[in-house]
Write a protein that holds these residues in place. Structure first.
Motif, short mmCIF file in Angstrom:
data_model
loop_
_atom_site.label_atom_id
_atom_site.label_comp_id
_atom_site.label_asym_id
_atom_site.label_seq_id
_atom_site.Cartn_x
_atom_site.Cartn_y
_atom_site.Cartn_z
N VAL A 1 0.83 -1.20 0.00
CA VAL A 1 0.00 0.00 0.00
C VAL A 1 0.87 1.25 0.00
CG1 VAL A 1 -1.75 1.30 1.26
CG2 VAL A 1 -1.89 -1.20 1.16
N LYS A 2 1.89 1.25 0.82
CA LYS A 2 2.79 2.41 0.90
C LYS A 2 3.47 2.66 -0.43
CE LYS A 2 6.75 4.28 3.42
NZ LYS A 2 7.75 4.07 4.51
N ASN A 3 3.94 1.57 -1.09
CA ASN A 3 4.62 1.74 -2.37
C ASN A 3 3.72 2.40 -3.40
OD1 ASN A 3 6.99 0.59 -1.47
ND2 ASN A 3 6.49 -1.47 -2.19
N VAL A 4 2.43 2.00 -3.42
CA VAL A 4 1.50 2.59 -4.38
C VAL A 4 1.24 4.06 -4.06
CG1 VAL A 4 -0.89 2.54 -5.20
CG2 VAL A 4 0.39 0.41 -4.95
N ILE A 5 1.04 4.36 -2.78
CA ILE A 5 0.82 5.75 -2.38
C ILE A 5 1.99 6.63 -2.80
CG2 ILE A 5 0.70 7.29 -0.37
CD1 ILE A 5 -1.93 6.02 -0.84
N PHE A 6 3.20 6.12 -2.62
CA PHE A 6 4.38 6.94 -2.89
C PHE A 6 4.76 6.97 -4.36
CE2 PHE A 6 4.58 6.90 1.61
CZ PHE A 6 5.39 7.96 2.00
N THR A 7 4.13 6.15 -5.20
CA THR A 7 4.37 6.26 -6.64
C THR A 7 3.41 7.24 -7.30
OG1 THR A 7 2.95 4.34 -7.05
CG2 THR A 7 5.31 3.93 -6.86
N MET A 8 2.38 7.66 -6.57
CA MET A 8 1.45 8.66 -7.11
C MET A 8 2.13 10.03 -7.14
SD MET A 8 -2.17 7.78 -5.25
CE MET A 8 -3.05 6.25 -5.55
N HIS A 9 1.82 10.82 -8.14
CA HIS A 9 2.36 12.18 -8.20
C HIS A 9 1.74 13.00 -7.08
CE1 HIS A 9 3.53 16.14 -9.58
NE2 HIS A 9 4.29 15.58 -10.51
N SER A 10 2.59 13.68 -6.33
CA SER A 10 2.11 14.39 -5.13
C SER A 10 1.10 15.48 -5.43
CB SER A 10 3.30 15.00 -4.39
OG SER A 10 3.96 15.97 -5.20
N GLU A 11 1.10 16.00 -6.66
CA GLU A 11 0.21 17.12 -6.98
C GLU A 11 -0.99 16.70 -7.83
OE1 GLU A 11 2.54 20.19 -8.72
OE2 GLU A 11 3.69 20.57 -6.90
N LYS A 12 -1.28 15.39 -7.86
CA LYS A 12 -2.47 14.94 -8.56
C LYS A 12 -3.71 15.55 -7.91
CE LYS A 12 -1.16 12.13 -11.88
NZ LYS A 12 -1.52 12.35 -13.30
N SER A 13 -4.79 15.68 -8.70
CA SER A 13 -6.02 16.30 -8.20
C SER A 13 -6.52 15.57 -6.96
CB SER A 13 -7.11 16.28 -9.28
OG SER A 13 -6.69 16.99 -10.41
N PRO A 14 -6.95 16.32 -5.95
CA PRO A 14 -7.46 15.69 -4.72
C PRO A 14 -8.79 15.01 -4.95
CG PRO A 14 -7.83 18.04 -4.64
CD PRO A 14 -7.00 17.78 -5.88
N GLY A 15 -9.17 14.13 -4.04
CA GLY A 15 -10.48 13.49 -4.12
C GLY A 15 -11.55 14.40 -3.57
N GLN B 1 1.40 10.96 1.65
CA GLN B 1 2.84 10.70 1.59
C GLN B 1 3.57 11.40 2.73
OE1 GLN B 1 3.82 12.11 -2.31
NE2 GLN B 1 2.75 10.44 -3.37
N SER B 2 3.21 12.64 2.99
CA SER B 2 3.92 13.44 3.99
C SER B 2 3.60 13.01 5.41
CB SER B 2 3.59 14.92 3.81
OG SER B 2 3.95 15.36 2.53
N TYR B 3 2.39 12.51 5.62
CA TYR B 3 1.97 12.14 6.98
C TYR B 3 1.69 10.65 7.09
CZ TYR B 3 1.48 17.17 6.87
OH TYR B 3 1.73 18.51 6.71
N TRP B 4 2.49 9.86 6.35
CA TRP B 4 2.29 8.40 6.36
C TRP B 4 2.48 7.82 7.76
CZ3 TRP B 4 -0.05 5.12 3.39
CH2 TRP B 4 0.15 3.75 3.58
N ASP B 5 3.42 8.35 8.52
CA ASP B 5 3.64 7.85 9.88
C ASP B 5 2.40 8.03 10.75
OD1 ASP B 5 6.19 7.16 9.18
OD2 ASP B 5 7.13 8.96 10.02
N ILE B 6 1.56 8.99 10.40
CA ILE B 6 0.35 9.26 11.18
C ILE B 6 -0.83 8.48 10.65
CG2 ILE B 6 -1.28 11.06 11.91
CD1 ILE B 6 1.02 13.08 11.66
N VAL B 7 -0.99 8.44 9.33
CA VAL B 7 -2.21 7.88 8.73
C VAL B 7 -2.00 6.51 8.08
CG1 VAL B 7 -2.98 10.23 8.25
CG2 VAL B 7 -1.85 8.93 6.44
N GLY B 8 -0.74 6.07 7.97
CA GLY B 8 -0.44 4.85 7.21
C GLY B 8 -1.18 3.61 7.65
N ASN B 9 -1.23 3.34 8.94
CA ASN B 9 -1.90 2.13 9.43
C ASN B 9 -3.38 2.13 9.08
OD1 ASN B 9 -1.90 -0.35 11.22
ND2 ASN B 9 -3.41 0.92 12.29
#
Length: 303
Positions: free
Chosen positions: A235-249, A259-267
């Motif tokens: 899951v982490k690998n997929v999240i981090f391969t996304m372009h950081s500036e793609k349109s938000p949901g 990506q920036s707050y994975w340590d907080i939201v990753g689990n």
């Protein structure tokens, strides 16, 4: 001119002015046109209903030395109509993408309040330590809720904290493409416009057609891998391969947030993806794409 007893009101773009102060910038409006339009309005027994909000409803060449503002849009009504609707008022709405601002005619004295803009996470906030603290506090405060509920909690509650912080971090100056600093509103606006014009300008592209292309099928082993439990690393690998500036949901959170707050939201994100894959649990935004991409990553091996 024959008098009409019918009470009537007309509202919209008249493409003309009645007074000299209804124009700012450029050459002055010809006096003959001012007098001609004003006399026509009087002959028709009409009166200006005035306005609430921005005075100039039309503009062009904003931010340049050719910037012109005019009050071309207005509401006019007869005396009889005004007596029928004594509380009527015209409000100029600042919610248009046109060069004309729309008018809202209220028969009862009310003030139109436009809907607030949808929250969008800004990547520049990541550079500030205060933002990370706000995210962590509100995410922790959400407790053991489902991920979709946590995201809503962050968006609606954390939004106020982030935007209060944002108000104290306004752009005071920008450096242009030549390395020169610009500090006036007009100069800053032009630096931004030129930057995005350069990004979105058309460039020559060489497209190659696929003629009788053959695409291999997945093997039995790859098929088995597709139904294996998802791991946090996948899951982490997929999240981090996304372009950081793609349109938000729909929640306003883009890949850079996760990506920036994975340590907080990753689990929580990992658990969501696992539930989505096996139970079809609902969620939203970029996480649907995450699940889809996680599934497809396996099929890329050896293809």
């Amino acid at each position: 001119m024959e008098a009409y007893v019918l009470s009537w009101c007309i509202i919209g773009d008249f493409n003309d002015l009645m007074l000299t102060d209804e124009k700012r910038g450029g050459r002055g409006h010809p006096r003959a046109l001012l007098e001609g339009f004003s006399e026509t309005v009087m002959d028709c027994g009409l009166t200006d209903l005035g306005f609430i909000g921005e005075k100039f409803s039309r503009e062009r060449a904003r931010g340049t030395d050719r910037w012109i503002q005019e009050r071309l849009d207005k509401g006019l009504a007869t005396k009889e109509w005004c007596e029928m609707f004594p509380g009527a008022q015209v409000q100029v709405l600042e919610v248009s993408t046109s060069d004309h601002l729309p008018l809202c005619l209220q028969l009862n004295r009310q003030v139109y309040v436009p809907r607030s803009r949808r929250f969008r996470f800004e990547n520049m906030w990541i550079q500030e330590k205060e933002c990370q603290g706000i995210i962590k506090d509100y995410w922790t405060d959400a407790g053991n809720r489902e991920l979709s509920d946590k995201l809503l909690h962050v968006v609606f509650d954390c939004k106020s904290g982030v935007e209060v912080w944002k108000e104290h971090n306004k752009i005071l100056r920008l450096q242009d493409e030549n390395g020169d600093w610009k500090d006036t509103n007009e100069e800053i606006q032009q630096v931004i416009i030129r930057y995005f014009e350069n990004i979105f300008s058309t460039r020559a592209t060489n497209y190659q057609l696929l003629d009788r292309a053959m695409f291999p099928k997945i093997s039995k082993q790859q098929g088995q891998e597709l139904i294996m439990p998802l791991t946090e690393e996948e899951v982490k690998n997929v999240i981090f391969t996304m372009h950081s500036e793609k349109s938000p949901g729909v929640d306003g959170l883009n890949p850079a947030f996760f990506q920036s707050y994975w340590d907080i939201v990753g689990n929580d994100v990992t658990v969501f993806c696992q539930n989505f894959k096996y139970r079809g649990a609902a969620g939203g935004g970029k996480l649907y794409a995450c699940v889809s991409n996680t599934k497809s990553e396996t099929t890329k091996t050896g293809l």
